[in-house]
Design a protein around this motif. Structure first.
Motif, PDB file in Angstrom:
ATOM      1  N   LEU A  17       0.742  -1.034  -0.128  1.00  0.00           N
ATOM      2  CA  LEU A  17       0.095  -0.159   0.229  1.00  0.00           C
ATOM      3  C   LEU A  17       0.911   1.285  -0.120  1.00  0.00           C
ATOM      4  O   LEU A  17       0.562   2.324  -0.632  1.00  0.00           O
ATOM      5  CB  LEU A  17      -1.057  -0.023   1.081  1.00  0.00           C
ATOM      6  N   ARG A  18       1.947   1.331   0.613  1.00  0.00           N
ATOM      7  CA  ARG A  18       2.825   2.578   0.808  1.00  0.00           C
ATOM      8  C   ARG A  18       3.562   2.587  -0.418  1.00  0.00           C
ATOM      9  O   ARG A  18       3.579   3.736  -1.005  1.00  0.00           O
ATOM     10  CB  ARG A  18       3.844   2.303   1.886  1.00  0.00           C
ATOM     11  N   GLU A  19       3.778   1.519  -1.168  1.00  0.00           N
ATOM     12  CA  GLU A  19       4.407   1.868  -2.485  1.00  0.00           C
ATOM     13  C   GLU A  19       3.511   2.430  -3.652  1.00  0.00           C
ATOM     14  O   GLU A  19       3.666   3.196  -4.376  1.00  0.00           O
ATOM     15  CB  GLU A  19       5.064   0.357  -2.814  1.00  0.00           C
ATOM     16  N   ALA A  20       2.344   1.781  -3.485  1.00  0.00           N
ATOM     17  CA  ALA A  20       1.287   2.208  -4.356  1.00  0.00           C
ATOM     18  C   ALA A  20       0.811   3.650  -4.221  1.00  0.00           C
ATOM     19  O   ALA A  20       0.597   4.316  -5.062  1.00  0.00           O
ATOM     20  CB  ALA A  20       0.057   1.324  -4.169  1.00  0.00           C
ATOM     21  N   LEU A  21       1.007   3.941  -2.732  1.00  0.00           N
ATOM     22  CA  LEU A  21       0.550   5.368  -2.603  1.00  0.00           C
ATOM     23  C   LEU A  21       1.615   6.295  -3.408  1.00  0.00           C
ATOM     24  O   LEU A  21       1.326   7.521  -3.593  1.00  0.00           O
ATOM     25  CB  LEU A  21       0.700   5.435  -0.828  1.00  0.00           C
ATOM     26  N   VAL A  22       2.837   6.023  -3.052  1.00  0.00           N
ATOM     27  CA  VAL A  22       3.974   6.959  -3.617  1.00  0.00           C
ATOM     28  C   VAL A  22       3.675   7.065  -5.264  1.00  0.00           C
ATOM     29  O   VAL A  22       3.824   8.146  -5.784  1.00  0.00           O
ATOM     30  CB  VAL A  22       5.464   6.548  -3.255  1.00  0.00           C
ATOM     31  N   GLU A  23       3.517   6.094  -5.923  1.00  0.00           N
ATOM     32  CA  GLU A  23       3.167   5.841  -7.344  1.00  0.00           C
ATOM     33  C   GLU A  23       2.052   6.813  -7.674  1.00  0.00           C
ATOM     34  O   GLU A  23       2.139   7.458  -8.630  1.00  0.00           O
ATOM     35  CB  GLU A  23       3.225   4.506  -7.873  1.00  0.00           C
ATOM     36  N   LEU A  24       1.093   6.595  -6.982  1.00  0.00           N
ATOM     37  CA  LEU A  24      -0.333   7.170  -7.176  1.00  0.00           C
ATOM     38  C   LEU A  24       0.047   8.958  -7.178  1.00  0.00           C
ATOM     39  O   LEU A  24      -0.664   9.589  -7.616  1.00  0.00           O
ATOM     40  CB  LEU A  24      -1.304   6.770  -6.780  1.00  0.00           C
ATOM     41  N   ILE A  25       0.527   9.215  -6.129  1.00  0.00           N
ATOM     42  CA  ILE A  25       0.956  10.489  -5.788  1.00  0.00           C
ATOM     43  C   ILE A  25       1.651  11.073  -6.846  1.00  0.00           C
ATOM     44  O   ILE A  25       1.443  12.152  -7.261  1.00  0.00           O
ATOM     45  CB  ILE A  25       1.583  10.849  -4.378  1.00  0.00           C
ATOM     46  N   GLU A  26       2.748  10.238  -7.315  1.00  0.00           N
ATOM     47  CA  GLU A  26       3.600  10.988  -8.284  1.00  0.00           C
ATOM     48  C   GLU A  26       2.909  11.031  -9.563  1.00  0.00           C
ATOM     49  O   GLU A  26       3.090  12.113 -10.208  1.00  0.00           O
ATOM     50  CB  GLU A  26       4.975   9.986  -8.673  1.00  0.00           C
ATOM     51  N   ARG A  28      -0.860  11.149 -10.007  1.00  0.00           N
ATOM     52  CA  ARG A  28      -2.082  11.708 -10.016  1.00  0.00           C
ATOM     53  C   ARG A  28      -2.171  12.796  -9.011  1.00  0.00           C
ATOM     54  O   ARG A  28      -3.100  13.834  -8.906  1.00  0.00           O
ATOM     55  CB  ARG A  28      -3.149  10.770  -9.753  1.00  0.00           C
ATOM     56  N   GLY A  29      -1.247  13.009  -8.048  1.00  0.00           N
ATOM     57  CA  GLY A  29      -1.441  13.808  -6.938  1.00  0.00           C
ATOM     58  C   GLY A  29      -2.074  13.117  -5.839  1.00  0.00           C
ATOM     59  O   GLY A  29      -3.016  12.284  -5.910  1.00  0.00           O
ATOM     60  N   PHE A  30      -1.733  13.613  -4.433  1.00  0.00           N
ATOM     61  CA  PHE A  30      -2.495  13.034  -3.446  1.00  0.00           C
ATOM     62  C   PHE A  30      -3.884  13.260  -3.315  1.00  0.00           C
ATOM     63  O   PHE A  30      -4.956  12.248  -2.929  1.00  0.00           O
ATOM     64  CB  PHE A  30      -1.913  13.745  -1.930  1.00  0.00           C
ATOM     65  N   GLU A  31      -4.402  14.447  -3.525  1.00  0.00           N
ATOM     66  CA  GLU A  31      -5.956  14.672  -3.282  1.00  0.00           C
ATOM     67  C   GLU A  31      -6.802  14.070  -4.363  1.00  0.00           C
ATOM     68  O   GLU A  31      -7.777  13.649  -3.961  1.00  0.00           O
ATOM     69  CB  GLU A  31      -5.900  16.098  -3.521  1.00  0.00           C
ATOM     70  N   ALA A  32      -6.233  13.556  -5.679  1.00  0.00           N
ATOM     71  CA  ALA A  32      -6.980  13.173  -6.480  1.00  0.00           C
ATOM     72  C   ALA A  32      -7.003  11.342  -6.260  1.00  0.00           C
ATOM     73  O   ALA A  32      -7.923  10.828  -7.039  1.00  0.00           O
ATOM     74  CB  ALA A  32      -6.443  13.277  -7.871  1.00  0.00           C
ATOM     75  N   LEU A  33      -6.064  10.975  -5.916  1.00  0.00           N
ATOM     76  CA  LEU A  33      -6.299   9.360  -5.530  1.00  0.00           C
ATOM     77  C   LEU A  33      -7.232   8.812  -4.696  1.00  0.00           C
ATOM     78  O   LEU A  33      -7.688   9.459  -3.617  1.00  0.00           O
ATOM     79  CB  LEU A  33      -4.779   8.995  -5.156  1.00  0.00           C
ATOM     80  N   THR A  34      -7.940   7.649  -4.931  1.00  0.00           N
ATOM     81  CA  THR A  34      -8.916   6.985  -4.368  1.00  0.00           C
ATOM     82  C   THR A  34      -8.399   5.812  -3.699  1.00  0.00           C
ATOM     83  O   THR A  34      -7.519   5.258  -3.899  1.00  0.00           O
ATOM     84  CB  THR A  34     -10.088   6.831  -5.195  1.00  0.00           C
ATOM     85  N   SER A 108       4.848  19.394  -5.407  1.00  0.00           N
ATOM     86  CA  SER A 108       3.692  20.106  -6.056  1.00  0.00           C
ATOM     87  C   SER A 108       2.325  19.279  -5.981  1.00  0.00           C
ATOM     88  O   SER A 108       1.144  19.528  -6.043  1.00  0.00           O
ATOM     89  CB  SER A 108       4.093  20.646  -7.275  1.00  0.00           C
ATOM     90  N   LYS A 109       2.429  17.923  -6.343  1.00  0.00           N
ATOM     91  CA  LYS A 109       1.445  17.049  -6.372  1.00  0.00           C
ATOM     92  C   LYS A 109       1.026  16.393  -4.947  1.00  0.00           C
ATOM     93  O   LYS A 109       0.272  15.394  -4.681  1.00  0.00           O
ATOM     94  CB  LYS A 109       1.634  16.037  -7.226  1.00  0.00           C
ATOM     95  N   GLY A 110       1.805  16.741  -3.978  1.00  0.00           N
ATOM     96  CA  GLY A 110       1.520  16.128  -2.580  1.00  0.00           C
ATOM     97  C   GLY A 110       0.374  16.667  -1.760  1.00  0.00           C
ATOM     98  O   GLY A 110      -0.934  17.143  -2.477  1.00  0.00           O
TER      99      GLY A 110
END
Length: 199
Positions: A17-26, A28-34, A108-110
């Protein structure tokens, strides 16, 4: 299932989950990920996610709380007056170890939420442990208590530290954890020296 196997499964799920979190933030950005995207990318079930975390904010908070807990434990074991304080070297080593995560969250996507959380935690640390651990070096014996009880100075210090971390990561860590810890300690010490002249 044995306790050991269960713990291994939990750690594996958290790592994925942590690895997926980083990939998705990079991406799409943190706010956009579900949560759905997160669990799909990590290849774990939503049930597995919710067994470990309440939401994406809780996931990030737990990662950061682990770092802060390790930092606070290191502070508790240290003696005063070390320069640079080894606790800050350890902290920057932690940042380096989880470089992608922190660069993603602080970039900036954080997450502005995470930036505020990190600043607040570091401000609390400065208030609680600044004097005697290389952060506040005042020549006036009773002054540091006054300086740290005022919210301005700890907020300035925590903001500076977060900005230093962000710069360090965005520049590709051009200096070692010890070097950046030393520079930050010297800057903060200079700030406290100046503030100690205020009346």
């Amino acid at each position: 299932m044995t306790q050991s196997a269960s713990n291994l499964r939990v750690r594996r799920t958290q790592k994925l989950l942590r690895e997926a979190l980083v990939e998705l933030i990079e991406e799409r950005g943190f706010e956009a990920l579900t949560i759905g995207e997160l669990t799909e990318r990590a290849m774990v079930s939503r049930a597995a996610f919710y067994r470990n975390y309440q939401d994406k904010y809780d996931l990030v908070e737990q990662i950061f709380e682990e770092a802060m807990s390790a930092l606070l434990n290191a502070v508790g074991e240290m003696g005063p007056g070390q320069h640079p304080p080894e606790v800050w070297v350890t902290f920057f080593e932690h940042i380096a170890k989880y470089e992608r995560l922190y660069r993603a969250l602080l970039g900036s996507k954080g997450s502005p939420w995470f930036v505020r959380k990190m600043r607040a935690s570091l401000a609390d640390l400065v208030k609680e442990h600044g004097q005697g651990h290389g952060l506040a070096r005042s020549t006036v014996a009773d002054q540091p208590v006054l300086l740290l009880s005022d919210g301005l100075v700890p907020d300035l210090v925590s903001t500076m530290l977060v900005e230093a971390i962000t710069w360090w990561l965005e520049q590709g860590r051009p200096s070692t954890p010890r070097e950046i810890a030393t520079r930050c300690t010297l800057l903060v010490s200079a700030l406290f020296k100046e503030v100690s002249t205020w009346h």
